[in-house]
Enzyme design. Structure first.
Site, PDB file in Angstrom:
ATOM      1  N   ASP A 287      -9.839   2.458   2.592  1.00 14.60           N
ATOM      2  CA  ASP A 287      -9.812   1.741   3.783  1.00 14.60           C
ATOM      3  C   ASP A 287     -10.405   2.607   4.932  1.00 14.60           C
ATOM      4  OD1 ASP A 287      -8.456  -0.543   3.215  1.00 14.60           O
ATOM      5  OD2 ASP A 287      -6.542   0.332   3.286  1.00 14.60           O
TER       6      ASP A 287
ATOM      7  N   LYS B  34       0.820  -1.271   0.033  1.00 17.09           N
ATOM      8  CA  LYS B  34       0.184  -0.166   0.072  1.00 17.09           C
ATOM      9  C   LYS B  34       0.862   1.327  -0.039  1.00 17.09           C
ATOM     10  CE  LYS B  34      -3.817  -1.805   2.551  1.00 17.09           C
ATOM     11  NZ  LYS B  34      -4.775  -1.818   3.697  1.00 17.09           N
TER      12      LYS B  34
END
Ligand code: ATR
Length: 280
Positions: free
Chosen positions: A85, A48
């Protein structure tokens, strides 16, 4: 959950597949996925943050601030990066009837997951307190968020102020490994010092707001010790929430980025629950 969502929308020509990629192969693997005709993909730990170093992704404003991307979209003019997220966590809270607008947020932990969520609340103007086993990490993260989001009410520290911080919090978000694997029987509250003669339940009872929302981003185990502690202390109107809907909503947001269509969240949730059951 993506397969189930495709199916429900009769998008029979779509697939979502998992690939294991080593950190040193990340850039090549992403370019290959694009060349193979994928519309986009999700990235997970440790990719990420690393993907931004590759220079092949244009992150949106929020993902750039956070420095982490979990969703890529392949367009003709480039590769776009998003971070769903934190928005997933926000949707999960809202759906559970815990709108965080204007609320005091306590984040436990200062790792990757805490980072995205804390950034979002910093950006939304909430008062955010981040506490971590390692104080410096929380302090550094808080300072970075305060600067990048121009929110002065973001601070960091260690667990020594845990009970006071808990007493101030409307929403407590647990993001550490406590409650999982070898820490399955440990809760954040077990890490806090108690005055002599007080039990943990008494402290929780005394130090948490009646209508506190306790959110643990973990979904396996289904109910962590932290959530169990809050429930056991019988706080009036306390709400507990595990991480399963955060997982579902981050996925639903990515689905929308790739397809332009809103998936059926209930269908996705059902698929996730079935998957978790199968593992047990
Ligand atoms: P993630 O991406 O899931 O957030 P991470 O970046 O590795 O994972 O972060 C792990 C978090 O769990 C950190 O906040 C870590 O605290 P430290 O920064 O002090 O390492 C926390 N953590 C892990 N094990 C812990 C433990 N036994 N007690 C308290 N905190 C713990």
């Amino acid at each position: 959950m993506h397969t189930a969502a495709f199916s429900a929308l009769r998008m029979t020509d779509c697939v979502y597949e998992a690939y294991a990629v080593m950190p040193e192969e990340l850039k090549e693997a992403v370019l290959k996925a694009q060349a193979d005709g994928f519309r986009g993909l999700n990235l997970t730990i440790p990719h990420k943050e690393k993907i931004l170093e590759s220079g092949i992704v244009n992150p949106d404003r929020f993902a750039e601030k956070v420095g982490a991307v979990n969703t890529l979209l392949f367009e003709n003019d480039g590769i776009y990066g998003f971070n769903t997220d934190a928005a997933g966590a926000l949707s999960a809270l809202k759906t559970a009837g815990a709108d965080p607008a204007g609320k005091n947020i306590l984040i436990i932990g200062a790792g990757g997951a805490a980072r995205s969520i804390s950034f979002l609340f910093g950006e939304l103007g909430n008062s955010v307190r981040i506490i971590n086993r390692t104080a410096e990490k929380a302090e550094r993260l808080a300072a970075e968020i305060a600067k990048k989001t121009e929110n002065r009410n973001v601070s960091g520290g260690d667990f020594s102020t845990g009970w006071e911080d808990s007493a101030q919090a409307d929403i407590i978000i647990q993001t550490t490994e406590l409650g999982m694997g070898k820490y399955e029987d440990v809760s954040f509250f077990d890490q806090l010092e108690r005055p002599a003669g007080k039990t943990k339940d008494e402290m929780i009872q005394a130090r948490l707001k009646d209508k506190v929302v306790a959110f643990d981003i973990v979904y396996n185990p289904w109910e962590t010790k932290f959530l169990n502690d809050v429930k056991k202390a019988e706080k009036a109107g306390a709400k507990t929430l595990n991480g399963v809907m955060m997982l579902v909503y981050q996925g639903a947001l990515a689905f929308e980025i790739w397809t332009g269509q809103k998936p059926d969240v209930a269908v996705m949730e059902k698929a996730v629950l079935k998957g978790l059951e199968r593992k047990e």
